[in-house]
Design an enzyme around this catalytic site. Structure first.
Site, PDB file in Angstrom:
ATOM      1  CE1 TYR A 166      -3.492  -2.582   0.698  1.00  0.00           C
ATOM      2  CE2 TYR A 166      -4.543  -0.535   1.132  1.00  0.00           C
ATOM      3  CZ  TYR A 166      -4.635  -2.162   0.794  1.00  0.00           C
ATOM      4  OH  TYR A 166      -5.751  -2.652   1.007  1.00  0.00           O
ATOM      5  CE  LYS A 190       1.698 -17.585  -2.815  1.00  0.00           C
ATOM      6  NZ  LYS A 190       0.984 -18.813  -2.768  1.00  0.00           N
ATOM      7  CG  ASP A 204      -2.088 -20.292  -1.319  1.00  0.00           C
ATOM      8  OD1 ASP A 204      -1.501 -20.138  -0.170  1.00  0.00           O
ATOM      9  OD2 ASP A 204      -1.565 -20.980  -2.336  1.00  0.00           O
ATOM     10  CG  ASP A 210      -7.977  -4.674   1.559  1.00  0.00           C
ATOM     11  OD1 ASP A 210      -9.206  -4.364   2.371  1.00  0.00           O
ATOM     12  OD2 ASP A 210      -8.015  -4.620   0.385  1.00  0.00           O
ATOM     13  CG  ASP A 262     -13.656  -7.103   1.842  1.00  0.00           C
ATOM     14  OD1 ASP A 262     -13.480  -6.373   2.779  1.00  0.00           O
ATOM     15  OD2 ASP A 262     -14.102  -6.400   0.854  1.00  0.00           O
TER      16      ASP A 262
END
Ligand code: IPM
Ligand code: MG
Length: 347
Positions: A134, A179, A212, A236, A240
């Site tokens: 970001y 990751k 993942d 983020d 959601d």
């Protein structure tokens, strides 16, 4: 800061709740209203005017509705509403974003998941909020573009420490999501996390999980998570996803904290342009954020509990906004739902 879309509608629910808490408990809260996002661009040309930053820095806590909307979506525009929120997080140095996923058993039917998967879900995502992709350097030319994802060890240390303290107060399980099989920044994240946890939190159970896989397990076995800590963009996306466990994004609160200074409180939902102006938005995420504000910025634990309990009471009584109404329930509008919650506060 009301912001855009349904932001002003839910922000009113937040200040009204605080006013009710003040009246019941004898505290006094002083409010200042400031511009952010699209509303600020329209009024001043900037998504985060200096006056807003100054006022936030002087405050004990900051409430934010939501920013963004179709009016300001041109991706090539020089200024966008979302820049306001990112600049605010950076200005307040609120690196720790707390996103609890609370399940109301009465809302199980509002979730797209099978009810039995939701049994016992009680998790908190701690999202790193002021670093990573970001905020890394951006580049764009005619045929290519890049966003740098950079993390420093001190940024990983402070967010993992924050999450581990919370895990120690809860069920003692911390899941660090990265990751590391692909990204160098994730390998640093994992190394720093492992080192810090064994040095400072030997009693907290640490698990590393690839993002993942985490996105799959959040659906497959959500009740097994306690505290999740992760970098900015993974947080983020995963929050959601996790909001669907609660039935609606409209239910979930968030708090963003730094080492000192004002905390930032906002529902996790966005500006919802599709329903803006209709007065039907769910105020629960905002009102639950007010509870977090009372707890984390004002140290008013009892008042925070009372607000959370009031939300639970009205949900148990069958009060629903349109996003969580199922079957033949008649939905309440934002104001009615807010007033029901306020009326459920202990006198
Ligand atoms: C959030 C939002 C923001 C983010 C946007 C509005 C910039 O999606 O708070 O989750 O990506 O952080
Ligand atoms: Mg988001």
């Amino acid at each position: 800061m009301a912001g855009d879309g349904i932001g002003p509608e839910v922000a009113v629910a937040g200040t009204k709740t605080l006013a009710a808490v003040a009246a019941l408990s004898g505290h006094r809260f002083t409010f200042s209203e400031q511009l952010i996002g699209g509303a600020a661009i329209d009024a001043t040309g900037e998504p985060l005017p200096q006056d807003t930053i100054a006022s936030c820095s002087e405050s004990d806590a900051v409430i934010l509705g939501a920013v963004g909307g179709p009016k300001w979506t041109d991706p090539n525009a020089a200024v966008r509403p979302e820049q306001g929120i990112l600049a605010l997080r950076a200005a307040l140095q609120v690196f720790a974003n707390i996103r609890p996923v609370q399940i109301f058993p009465e809302l199980a039917d509002a979730s797209p998941l099978k009810n039995e998967l939701l049994d016992g879900v009680d998790l908190v995502v701690i999202r790193e909020l002021t670093g990573g992709i970001y905020f890394g350097e951006k580049m764009r030319d005619e045929h290519s573009a890049s966003d740098l994802c950079i993390y420093h060890d001190y940024e990983v240390e402070r967010i993992v420490r924050f999450a581990a303290r919370l895990a120690a107060e809860r069920r003692g399980n911390l899941c660090s999501v990265d990751k590391a099989n692909v990204l160098e920044s994730s390998r640093l994240w994992r190394d720093v996390t492992t080192r810090l946890m064994s040095a400072e939190f030997p009693g907290v159970n640490l698990e590393h999980m690839l993002v993942d896989a985490a996105s799959m397990y959040l659906i497959r076995r959500p009740a097994t998570f306690d505290v999740i800590v992760t970098e900015n963009m993974f947080g983020d996306i995963l929050t959601d996803e996790a909001s669907m466990l609660a039935g609606s994004m409209g239910m979930l609160p968030s708090a963003s904290l730094g080492d000192s200074g004002a905390g930032l409180y906002e529902p996790i939902h966005g500006s919802a342009p599709d329903i803006a102006g209709q007065g039907i938005a769910n105020p629960c995420g905002m009102i639950a954020s007010i509870a977090m504000l009372l707890r984390h910025s004002l140290n008013l634990e009892e008042e925070a509990d009372a607000v959370e309990k009031a939300i639970q009471t009205v949900i148990a009584d069958g009060a629903r906004t349109a996003d969580i109404a199922t079957g033949d329930m008649t939905p309440l509008n934002t104001e009615q739902m807010t007033d029901r919650i306020i009326a459920a506060l202990p006198a």
